[in-house]
Scaffold this motif. Structure first.
Motif, PDB file in Angstrom:
ATOM      1  N   GLY A 179       0.813  -1.208   0.000  1.00  0.00           N
ATOM      2  CA  GLY A 179       0.000   0.000   0.000  1.00  0.00           C
ATOM      3  C   GLY A 179       0.847   1.258   0.000  1.00  0.00           C
ATOM      4  O   GLY A 179       2.033   1.239   0.320  1.00  0.00           O
ATOM      5  N   ARG A 180       0.217   2.372  -0.356  1.00  0.00           N
ATOM      6  CA  ARG A 180       0.882   3.667  -0.366  1.00  0.00           C
ATOM      7  C   ARG A 180       0.780   4.300   1.019  1.00  0.00           C
ATOM      8  O   ARG A 180      -0.239   4.171   1.708  1.00  0.00           O
ATOM      9  CB  ARG A 180       0.217   4.583  -1.395  1.00  0.00           C
ATOM     10  N   SER A 181       1.826   5.000   1.427  1.00  0.00           N
ATOM     11  CA  SER A 181       1.820   5.673   2.728  1.00  0.00           C
ATOM     12  C   SER A 181       1.996   7.172   2.530  1.00  0.00           C
ATOM     13  O   SER A 181       2.846   7.615   1.755  1.00  0.00           O
ATOM     14  CB  SER A 181       2.946   5.135   3.625  1.00  0.00           C
ATOM     15  N   TYR A 182       1.167   7.949   3.252  1.00  0.00           N
ATOM     16  CA  TYR A 182       1.202   9.404   3.189  1.00  0.00           C
ATOM     17  C   TYR A 182       1.433   9.942   4.586  1.00  0.00           C
ATOM     18  O   TYR A 182       0.617   9.743   5.488  1.00  0.00           O
ATOM     19  CB  TYR A 182      -0.120   9.945   2.638  1.00  0.00           C
ATOM     20  N   ALA A 183       2.553  10.635   4.778  1.00  0.00           N
ATOM     21  CA  ALA A 183       2.922  11.165   6.092  1.00  0.00           C
ATOM     22  C   ALA A 183       2.574  12.643   6.163  1.00  0.00           C
ATOM     23  O   ALA A 183       3.012  13.440   5.326  1.00  0.00           O
ATOM     24  CB  ALA A 183       4.410  10.960   6.348  1.00  0.00           C
ATOM     25  N   PHE A 184       1.801  13.022   7.175  1.00  0.00           N
ATOM     26  CA  PHE A 184       1.396  14.416   7.392  1.00  0.00           C
ATOM     27  C   PHE A 184       2.070  14.932   8.663  1.00  0.00           C
ATOM     28  O   PHE A 184       2.022  14.284   9.713  1.00  0.00           O
ATOM     29  CB  PHE A 184      -0.124  14.519   7.546  1.00  0.00           C
ATOM     30  N   ILE A 185       2.658  16.124   8.575  1.00  0.00           N
ATOM     31  CA  ILE A 185       3.308  16.731   9.732  1.00  0.00           C
ATOM     32  C   ILE A 185       3.160  18.243   9.626  1.00  0.00           C
ATOM     33  O   ILE A 185       3.095  18.800   8.516  1.00  0.00           O
ATOM     34  CB  ILE A 185       4.803  16.324   9.822  1.00  0.00           C
ATOM     35  N   GLY A 186       3.116  18.919  10.759  1.00  0.00           N
ATOM     36  CA  GLY A 186       2.983  20.364  10.780  1.00  0.00           C
ATOM     37  C   GLY A 186       4.323  21.056  10.849  1.00  0.00           C
ATOM     38  O   GLY A 186       5.262  20.569  11.483  1.00  0.00           O
ATOM     39  N   ALA A 187       4.427  22.218  10.192  1.00  0.00           N
ATOM     40  CA  ALA A 187       5.642  23.023  10.299  1.00  0.00           C
ATOM     41  C   ALA A 187       5.779  23.609  11.697  1.00  0.00           C
ATOM     42  O   ALA A 187       6.880  23.927  12.145  1.00  0.00           O
ATOM     43  CB  ALA A 187       5.639  24.134   9.256  1.00  0.00           C
ATOM     44  N   GLY A 189       3.460  23.450  15.775  1.00  0.00           N
ATOM     45  CA  GLY A 189       2.311  22.908  16.472  1.00  0.00           C
ATOM     46  C   GLY A 189       1.104  23.817  16.310  1.00  0.00           C
ATOM     47  O   GLY A 189       1.235  25.043  16.233  1.00  0.00           O
ATOM     48  N   GLY A 190      -0.083  23.226  16.214  1.00  0.00           N
ATOM     49  CA  GLY A 190      -1.303  24.008  16.143  1.00  0.00           C
ATOM     50  C   GLY A 190      -1.676  24.545  14.779  1.00  0.00           C
ATOM     51  O   GLY A 190      -2.577  25.380  14.665  1.00  0.00           O
ATOM     52  N   VAL A 191      -1.002  24.063  13.717  1.00  0.00           N
ATOM     53  CA  VAL A 191      -1.311  24.577  12.377  1.00  0.00           C
ATOM     54  C   VAL A 191      -2.383  23.741  11.676  1.00  0.00           C
ATOM     55  O   VAL A 191      -2.766  24.041  10.543  1.00  0.00           O
ATOM     56  CB  VAL A 191      -0.047  24.642  11.497  1.00  0.00           C
ATOM     57  N   GLY A 192      -2.867  22.689  12.332  1.00  0.00           N
ATOM     58  CA  GLY A 192      -3.953  21.905  11.755  1.00  0.00           C
ATOM     59  C   GLY A 192      -3.524  20.724  10.920  1.00  0.00           C
ATOM     60  O   GLY A 192      -4.312  20.216  10.115  1.00  0.00           O
ATOM     61  N   SER A 193      -2.303  20.220  11.117  1.00  0.00           N
ATOM     62  CA  SER A 193      -1.843  19.080  10.334  1.00  0.00           C
ATOM     63  C   SER A 193      -2.697  17.843  10.583  1.00  0.00           C
ATOM     64  O   SER A 193      -3.035  17.111   9.643  1.00  0.00           O
ATOM     65  CB  SER A 193      -0.374  18.773  10.660  1.00  0.00           C
ATOM     66  N   SER A 194      -3.053  17.596  11.845  1.00  0.00           N
ATOM     67  CA  SER A 194      -3.886  16.424  12.157  1.00  0.00           C
ATOM     68  C   SER A 194      -5.254  16.543  11.501  1.00  0.00           C
ATOM     69  O   SER A 194      -5.794  15.568  10.962  1.00  0.00           O
ATOM     70  CB  SER A 194      -4.039  16.263  13.671  1.00  0.00           C
ATOM     71  N   THR A 195      -5.827  17.736  11.538  1.00  0.00           N
ATOM     72  CA  THR A 195      -7.133  17.946  10.896  1.00  0.00           C
ATOM     73  C   THR A 195      -7.050  17.665   9.405  1.00  0.00           C
ATOM     74  O   THR A 195      -7.946  17.018   8.832  1.00  0.00           O
ATOM     75  CB  THR A 195      -7.601  19.391  11.132  1.00  0.00           C
ATOM     76  N   VAL A 196      -5.997  18.141   8.763  1.00  0.00           N
ATOM     77  CA  VAL A 196      -5.820  17.880   7.333  1.00  0.00           C
ATOM     78  C   VAL A 196      -5.658  16.382   7.087  1.00  0.00           C
ATOM     79  O   VAL A 196      -6.296  15.812   6.194  1.00  0.00           O
ATOM     80  CB  VAL A 196      -4.600  18.658   6.791  1.00  0.00           C
ATOM     81  N   ALA A 197      -4.824  15.723   7.888  1.00  0.00           N
ATOM     82  CA  ALA A 197      -4.590  14.281   7.708  1.00  0.00           C
ATOM     83  C   ALA A 197      -5.873  13.489   7.863  1.00  0.00           C
ATOM     84  O   ALA A 197      -6.175  12.596   7.054  1.00  0.00           O
ATOM     85  CB  ALA A 197      -3.539  13.804   8.704  1.00  0.00           C
ATOM     86  N   VAL A 297      -2.488   6.537   6.014  1.00  0.00           N
ATOM     87  CA  VAL A 297      -2.240   7.941   6.321  1.00  0.00           C
ATOM     88  C   VAL A 297      -1.613   8.024   7.698  1.00  0.00           C
ATOM     89  O   VAL A 297      -2.167   7.514   8.683  1.00  0.00           O
ATOM     90  CB  VAL A 297      -3.547   8.756   6.264  1.00  0.00           C
ATOM     91  N   LEU A 298      -0.455   8.664   7.790  1.00  0.00           N
ATOM     92  CA  LEU A 298       0.311   8.750   9.030  1.00  0.00           C
ATOM     93  C   LEU A 298       0.214  10.164   9.584  1.00  0.00           C
ATOM     94  O   LEU A 298       0.683  11.117   8.961  1.00  0.00           O
ATOM     95  CB  LEU A 298       1.776   8.379   8.775  1.00  0.00           C
ATOM     96  N   ASP A 299      -0.407  10.302  10.740  1.00  0.00           N
ATOM     97  CA  ASP A 299      -0.550  11.595  11.417  1.00  0.00           C
ATOM     98  C   ASP A 299       0.597  11.729  12.404  1.00  0.00           C
ATOM     99  O   ASP A 299       0.554  11.183  13.504  1.00  0.00           O
ATOM    100  CB  ASP A 299      -1.909  11.660  12.112  1.00  0.00           C
ATOM    101  N   ILE A 300       1.649  12.461  11.999  1.00  0.00           N
ATOM    102  CA  ILE A 300       2.884  12.557  12.785  1.00  0.00           C
ATOM    103  C   ILE A 300       2.872  13.848  13.586  1.00  0.00           C
ATOM    104  O   ILE A 300       2.612  14.922  13.041  1.00  0.00           O
ATOM    105  CB  ILE A 300       4.118  12.510  11.856  1.00  0.00           C
ATOM    106  N   ILE A 320       3.446  18.634   4.344  1.00  0.00           N
ATOM    107  CA  ILE A 320       3.727  19.546   5.454  1.00  0.00           C
ATOM    108  C   ILE A 320       2.640  20.605   5.483  1.00  0.00           C
ATOM    109  O   ILE A 320       2.390  21.285   4.480  1.00  0.00           O
ATOM    110  CB  ILE A 320       5.112  20.202   5.295  1.00  0.00           C
ATOM    111  N   THR A 321       1.977  20.745   6.627  1.00  0.00           N
ATOM    112  CA  THR A 321       0.955  21.776   6.787  1.00  0.00           C
ATOM    113  C   THR A 321       1.570  22.975   7.496  1.00  0.00           C
ATOM    114  O   THR A 321       2.268  22.813   8.498  1.00  0.00           O
ATOM    115  CB  THR A 321      -0.241  21.243   7.597  1.00  0.00           C
ATOM    116  N   ALA A 322       1.317  24.168   6.981  1.00  0.00           N
ATOM    117  CA  ALA A 322       1.898  25.385   7.547  1.00  0.00           C
ATOM    118  C   ALA A 322       0.870  26.502   7.545  1.00  0.00           C
ATOM    119  O   ALA A 322      -0.031  26.533   6.713  1.00  0.00           O
ATOM    120  CB  ALA A 322       3.132  25.808   6.746  1.00  0.00           C
ATOM    121  N   SER A 323       1.013  27.409   8.491  1.00  0.00           N
ATOM    122  CA  SER A 323       0.258  28.655   8.499  1.00  0.00           C
ATOM    123  C   SER A 323       1.124  29.752   7.898  1.00  0.00           C
ATOM    124  O   SER A 323       2.354  29.667   7.936  1.00  0.00           O
ATOM    125  CB  SER A 323      -0.162  29.028   9.923  1.00  0.00           C
ATOM    126  N   PRO A 324       0.527  30.807   7.342  1.00  0.00           N
ATOM    127  CA  PRO A 324       1.296  31.798   6.580  1.00  0.00           C
ATOM    128  C   PRO A 324       2.008  32.840   7.441  1.00  0.00           C
ATOM    129  O   PRO A 324       1.700  34.034   7.376  1.00  0.00           O
ATOM    130  CB  PRO A 324       0.227  32.439   5.690  1.00  0.00           C
TER     131      PRO A 324
END
Length: 444
Positions: A179-187, A189-197, A297-300, A320-324
């Motif tokens: 299977g394919r693996s997709y790793a999600f991580i935030g730039a 804390g608190g930028v919503g990476s888990s929500t996106v994942a 889907v890996l919520d890191i 990578i999830t980031a806020s501006p």
């Protein structure tokens, strides 16, 4: 004062991006930029084998070393030597041979074939041989195959070509589904990476009607169980506690079904123990899970440890999830630079800009953010405390509470891009297209 070196890039460029976007009053729709199809690396898999390479030229030796460092070769043990076939024969006469011998020769024709005949007498019968040479002739290739050579590559060789050849040679041994693996991580804390994942995992399962496992790797403070309104009695902590017992049957018992296609490997809900993980703590879990389901889907959590870095490097795709803002830009840049060096044969990590248009907050525009990273954003999500808060309180995903919202559409586009639905007709916007979004929507 922090130096340019500490930033990992020019602090002047960072601050210029911040200055250009600050106080602009821009507002953004949730729009998505789709990327090119996945590379042929997608189907390659290398089992746990020992490889001995005997090179005749520095160029091939370099290619072998670079291939050995690739994430796809993480299960293989590779040792590289100079000396070509002569050195291989000498080594085989002195000690047992490995699963695969990779031999390079600058000889041609009968000389090359004669050297291989002598090698066959010295090595174990079960050993596979991958030959590298400089003769481009079909009759010569047929003679190699008659002698039992598993594959032949024409020099010079690219590291990915080497990996593909090894994968072909051991195709039967590694024929299980991967299977394919997709790793999600935030730039940050608190930028919503888990929500996106979580939303992307749910969307992939729904759009493709395919099984997806969401692994919440934030062991002490994970939120997957809350977001999906599940009881986290057992989960990922049990999966990594005794890796010797972990198999598909045990993993299936630890998974919690959310719907027909999405299962969650939840984090614990207690803090009675600490979670100090070894560098390879997650490797057995990922290996078993990827052999069980098409998508993982890996919520890191936002931390830089040996195990989290290894999980990121091993993943098929990184998001990578980031806020501006400036800190997010710095962290995202540093993470992307490190991961690009660690994954030289993979596409660069993708990134998602989240929480755009937060009231009274100076922001870096998506155009300037992307210019600093030299990567276009996969998606831009507006700040919408009401919509996301409502979904979280109900233990639902955004599309379950507001199917026609901008964020739901963006999650669908991200899922399309990651899962390979390249026929999507969703709108494709280049960086210059962000100008047209100015003033369209004011969110927050």
């Amino acid at each position: 004062m922090m130096t340019d070196a500490a930033f990992g890039m020019s602090s002047g460029l960072l601050r210029q991006a911040a200055h250009n976007g600050a106080g602009s009053g821009y507002s953004f729709q949730a729009e998505t930029i789709l990327h090119a199809p996945s590379t042929p690396r997608e189907g390659l898999r290398i089992p746990r084998i020992a490889i001995q390479a005997f090179c005749a030229t520095p160029d091939v030796a370099t290619a072998v070393d670079r291939a050995a460092q690739d994430r796809l070769m993480s299960r293989a043990r590779v040792s590289s030597h100079m000396g070509g076939i002569a050195a291989a024969i000498e080594q085989c006469q002195q000690s047992p041979t490995s699963n695969l011998l990779l031999v390079e020769s600058c000889a041609t024709g009968d000389t090359f074939l004669s050297d291989l005949d002598r090698l066959a007498l010295a090595c174990d019968p079960a050993t596979r041989v991958l030959a590298i040479g400089y003769t481009n002739d079909i009759a010569f290739y047929r003679e190699l195959i008659k002698r039992g050579v598993s594959d032949y590559l024409l020099a010079p060789v690219h590291p990915v070509d080497l990996i593909a050849a090894i994968s072909r040679i051991f195709e039967e041994q590694s024929s299980g589904k991967l299977g394919r693996s997709y790793a999600f991580i935030g730039a940050k804390g608190g930028v919503g990476s888990s929500t996106v994942a979580h939303n992307v995992a749910w969307t992939i399962a729904r759009q493709l009607s395919s099984d997806v496992v969401l692994a919440d790797m934030d062991l002490p403070f994970g939120t997957a169980a809350l977001d999906f309104n599940l009881d986290a009695e057992q989960g990922i902590a049990d999966a990594i506690q005794d890796t010797g017992r972990l198999d598909e049957v045990l993993l299936d018992r630890l998974l919690q079904k959310y719907d027909d296609h999405l299962s969650v490997l939840a984090a614990p809900t207690h803090l009675e123990r600490s979670y100090d993980l070894s560098a390879n703590a997650m490797e057995p879990l990922l290996e078993v899970a990827q052999a069980s389901v098409p998508f993982m889907v890996l919520d890191i959590p936002h931390q830089w440890t040996s195990w989290s870095r290894n999980v990121l490097i091993a993943a098929d795709e990184i998001v990578i999830t980031a806020s501006p803002d400036l800190a997010n830009l710095r962290n995202a840049k540093n993470m992307i630079d490190v991961l690009k060096r660690a994954r030289p044969h993979d596409p660069p990590p993708k990134f998602v800009l989240n929480q755009l248009g937060m009231p009274k907050r100076p922001e870096i525009t998506p155009k300037d953010f992307a210019k600093a990273l030299q990567i276009e954003p996969l998606a831009c999500l507006p700040f919408d405390a009401g919509q996301f808060g409502n979904a979280a309180n109900k233990g639902k995903m955004v599309a379950e509470t507001s199917r026609r919202g901008l964020s739901a559409k963006a999650f669908a586009d991200i899922a399309d891009a990651l899962a390979g639905r390249h026929g999507s007709k969703r709108r494709n916007i280049g960086l210059l297209g962000w100008r047209s979004l100015i003033g369209k929507v004011r969110t927050g």
